[in-house]
Design a protein around this motif. Structure first.
Motif, PDB file in Angstrom:
ATOM      1  N   ARG A  37       9.917  -1.984  -2.297  1.00  0.00           N
ATOM      2  CA  ARG A  37       9.985  -3.029  -3.193  1.00  0.00           C
ATOM      3  C   ARG A  37       8.862  -4.170  -3.016  1.00  0.00           C
ATOM      4  NH1 ARG A  37      14.969  -5.713  -3.012  1.00  0.00           N
ATOM      5  NH2 ARG A  37      14.411  -6.821  -4.920  1.00  0.00           N
ATOM      6  N   ARG A  38       8.734  -4.414  -1.510  1.00  0.00           N
ATOM      7  CA  ARG A  38       7.691  -5.453  -1.041  1.00  0.00           C
ATOM      8  C   ARG A  38       6.328  -4.657  -1.579  1.00  0.00           C
ATOM      9  NH1 ARG A  38       6.906  -9.054   3.541  1.00  0.00           N
ATOM     10  NH2 ARG A  38       5.046 -10.266   2.974  1.00  0.00           N
ATOM     11  N   ILE A  39       6.088  -3.654  -1.270  1.00  0.00           N
ATOM     12  CA  ILE A  39       4.848  -2.699  -1.549  1.00  0.00           C
ATOM     13  C   ILE A  39       4.480  -2.781  -2.829  1.00  0.00           C
ATOM     14  CG2 ILE A  39       3.473  -0.695  -1.355  1.00  0.00           C
ATOM     15  CD1 ILE A  39       5.103  -0.165   1.287  1.00  0.00           C
ATOM     16  N   GLU A  40       5.488  -2.475  -3.660  1.00  0.00           N
ATOM     17  CA  GLU A  40       5.096  -2.714  -5.361  1.00  0.00           C
ATOM     18  C   GLU A  40       5.205  -4.030  -5.799  1.00  0.00           C
ATOM     19  OE1 GLU A  40       7.940  -1.206  -9.298  1.00  0.00           O
ATOM     20  OE2 GLU A  40       8.989  -1.221  -7.263  1.00  0.00           O
ATOM     21  N   GLN A  41       5.730  -4.934  -5.219  1.00  0.00           N
ATOM     22  CA  GLN A  41       5.476  -6.318  -5.496  1.00  0.00           C
ATOM     23  C   GLN A  41       4.146  -6.753  -5.095  1.00  0.00           C
ATOM     24  OE1 GLN A  41       8.270  -8.876  -3.469  1.00  0.00           O
ATOM     25  NE2 GLN A  41       7.846 -10.543  -4.938  1.00  0.00           N
ATOM     26  N   GLU A  42       3.588  -6.298  -4.114  1.00  0.00           N
ATOM     27  CA  GLU A  42       2.191  -6.738  -3.747  1.00  0.00           C
ATOM     28  C   GLU A  42       1.131  -5.931  -4.556  1.00  0.00           C
ATOM     29  OE1 GLU A  42       1.118  -9.023  -1.517  1.00  0.00           O
ATOM     30  OE2 GLU A  42       3.305  -9.745  -0.847  1.00  0.00           O
ATOM     31  N   LEU A  43       1.453  -4.758  -5.063  1.00  0.00           N
ATOM     32  CA  LEU A  43       0.430  -4.025  -5.597  1.00  0.00           C
ATOM     33  C   LEU A  43       0.373  -4.592  -6.987  1.00  0.00           C
ATOM     34  CD1 LEU A  43       1.013  -0.299  -4.437  1.00  0.00           C
ATOM     35  CD2 LEU A  43      -0.915  -1.866  -3.839  1.00  0.00           C
TER      36      LEU A  43
ATOM     37  N   ASP B 288      -2.713  -6.428  -9.654  1.00  0.00           N
ATOM     38  CA  ASP B 288      -3.154  -5.813 -10.962  1.00  0.00           C
ATOM     39  C   ASP B 288      -3.200  -4.453 -10.851  1.00  0.00           C
ATOM     40  OD1 ASP B 288      -2.758  -8.587 -11.896  1.00  0.00           O
ATOM     41  OD2 ASP B 288      -4.938  -8.833 -11.908  1.00  0.00           O
ATOM     42  N   ILE B 289      -2.636  -3.751 -10.014  1.00  0.00           N
ATOM     43  CA  ILE B 289      -2.709  -2.337  -9.895  1.00  0.00           C
ATOM     44  C   ILE B 289      -1.648  -1.739 -10.979  1.00  0.00           C
ATOM     45  CG2 ILE B 289      -2.349  -0.236  -8.393  1.00  0.00           C
ATOM     46  CD1 ILE B 289      -4.333  -2.219  -7.485  1.00  0.00           C
ATOM     47  N   SER B 290      -2.090  -0.724 -11.335  1.00  0.00           N
ATOM     48  CA  SER B 290      -1.399  -0.127 -12.519  1.00  0.00           C
ATOM     49  C   SER B 290      -0.181   0.617 -12.396  1.00  0.00           C
ATOM     50  CB  SER B 290      -2.111   1.059 -13.380  1.00  0.00           C
ATOM     51  OG  SER B 290      -2.428   2.338 -12.446  1.00  0.00           O
ATOM     52  N   THR B 291       0.827   0.707 -13.044  1.00  0.00           N
ATOM     53  CA  THR B 291       2.385   1.353 -12.831  1.00  0.00           C
ATOM     54  C   THR B 291       2.131   2.585 -12.205  1.00  0.00           C
ATOM     55  OG1 THR B 291       3.184  -0.133 -14.622  1.00  0.00           O
ATOM     56  CG2 THR B 291       4.428   1.806 -13.758  1.00  0.00           C
ATOM     57  N   TYR B 292       1.197   3.447 -12.814  1.00  0.00           N
ATOM     58  CA  TYR B 292       0.770   4.910 -12.633  1.00  0.00           C
ATOM     59  C   TYR B 292       0.469   4.761 -10.946  1.00  0.00           C
ATOM     60  CZ  TYR B 292      -1.299   9.271 -11.654  1.00  0.00           C
ATOM     61  OH  TYR B 292      -1.545  10.454 -11.398  1.00  0.00           O
ATOM     62  N   ASN B 293      -0.486   4.077 -10.733  1.00  0.00           N
ATOM     63  CA  ASN B 293      -0.766   3.891  -9.273  1.00  0.00           C
ATOM     64  C   ASN B 293       0.084   3.661  -8.512  1.00  0.00           C
ATOM     65  OD1 ASN B 293      -3.450   5.188  -9.801  1.00  0.00           O
ATOM     66  ND2 ASN B 293      -4.543   3.415 -10.632  1.00  0.00           N
ATOM     67  N   ILE B 294       0.761   2.609  -8.698  1.00  0.00           N
ATOM     68  CA  ILE B 294       1.834   2.214  -7.900  1.00  0.00           C
ATOM     69  C   ILE B 294       2.732   3.290  -7.549  1.00  0.00           C
ATOM     70  CG2 ILE B 294       3.932   0.598  -7.867  1.00  0.00           C
ATOM     71  CD1 ILE B 294       2.390  -1.588  -9.272  1.00  0.00           C
ATOM     72  N   LYS B 295       3.118   4.139  -8.650  1.00  0.00           N
ATOM     73  CA  LYS B 295       4.119   5.017  -8.372  1.00  0.00           C
ATOM     74  C   LYS B 295       3.453   6.209  -7.484  1.00  0.00           C
ATOM     75  CE  LYS B 295       6.888   4.688 -12.574  1.00  0.00           C
ATOM     76  NZ  LYS B 295       7.173   5.254 -13.836  1.00  0.00           N
TER      77      LYS B 295
END
Length: 158
Positions: free
Chosen positions: A78-84, A88-95
């Motif tokens: 959750r923290r990594i996703e929030q920081e990404l 402005d990192i895309s949802t695809y790249n976050i996954k």
């Protein structure tokens, strides 16, 4: 030339170095270029150059960010996703980035949770649990994971 007397070629060299010693995201690079006083047309040109020459790669940045923050700071998904998202990192790249940490994720969580549980010297069990849960939530671990493990710890304690 820009408002600070820096040519586009000089800025390119500066940013190639900036991106080569650590993966960067577009937001960081744009911020750096603006701090150098570059105009928008120059920024666009430099970003294209950096991307075409593999100095700037959002997917690579997201993966290395996730691996680093999880391995060294023990951040949860959750923290990594929030920081990404903040970068402005895309949802695809976050996954894609979160898949990078799946193999060590649970073992790191349990090790961190156990270590933190042992380190809290609070005499009140309720306060100890509260501090422990707050710590793991701030680290970005999922609440269901935290509370499942808390139930296991409570079984062991009694």
């Amino acid at each position: 030339m820009n408002e600070k007397g820096l040519s586009v070629n000089d800025a390119i060299k500066k940013l190639e170095y900036y991106c080569s010693y650590q993966d960067r995201c577009y937001k960081e690079v744009i911020s750096k270029l603006k701090s150098l006083g570059m105009y928008q047309t120059a920024i666009d040109h430099i970003l294209n150059h950096l991307a075409e020459n593999s100095f700037l790669n959002e997917e690579r940045f997201a993966k290395s960010f996730a691996r680093g923050k999880h391995k060294f700071k023990y951040w949860g998904k959750r923290r990594i996703e929030q920081e990404l998202k903040f970068r402005d990192i895309s949802t695809y790249n976050i996954k894609t980035a979160l898949k990078e940490i799946e193999t060590d994720y649970l073992s790191n969580f349990y090790a961190l949770a156990e270590k933190k549980w042992q380190s809290i010297t609070e005499p009140s069990l309720e306060k100890k649990k509260h501090k422990w849960v707050d710590f793991l939530m701030r680290k970005g671990y999922e609440s269901n994971l935290i509370f499942e493990y808390l139930r296991e710890l409570e079984k062991e304690s009694f």
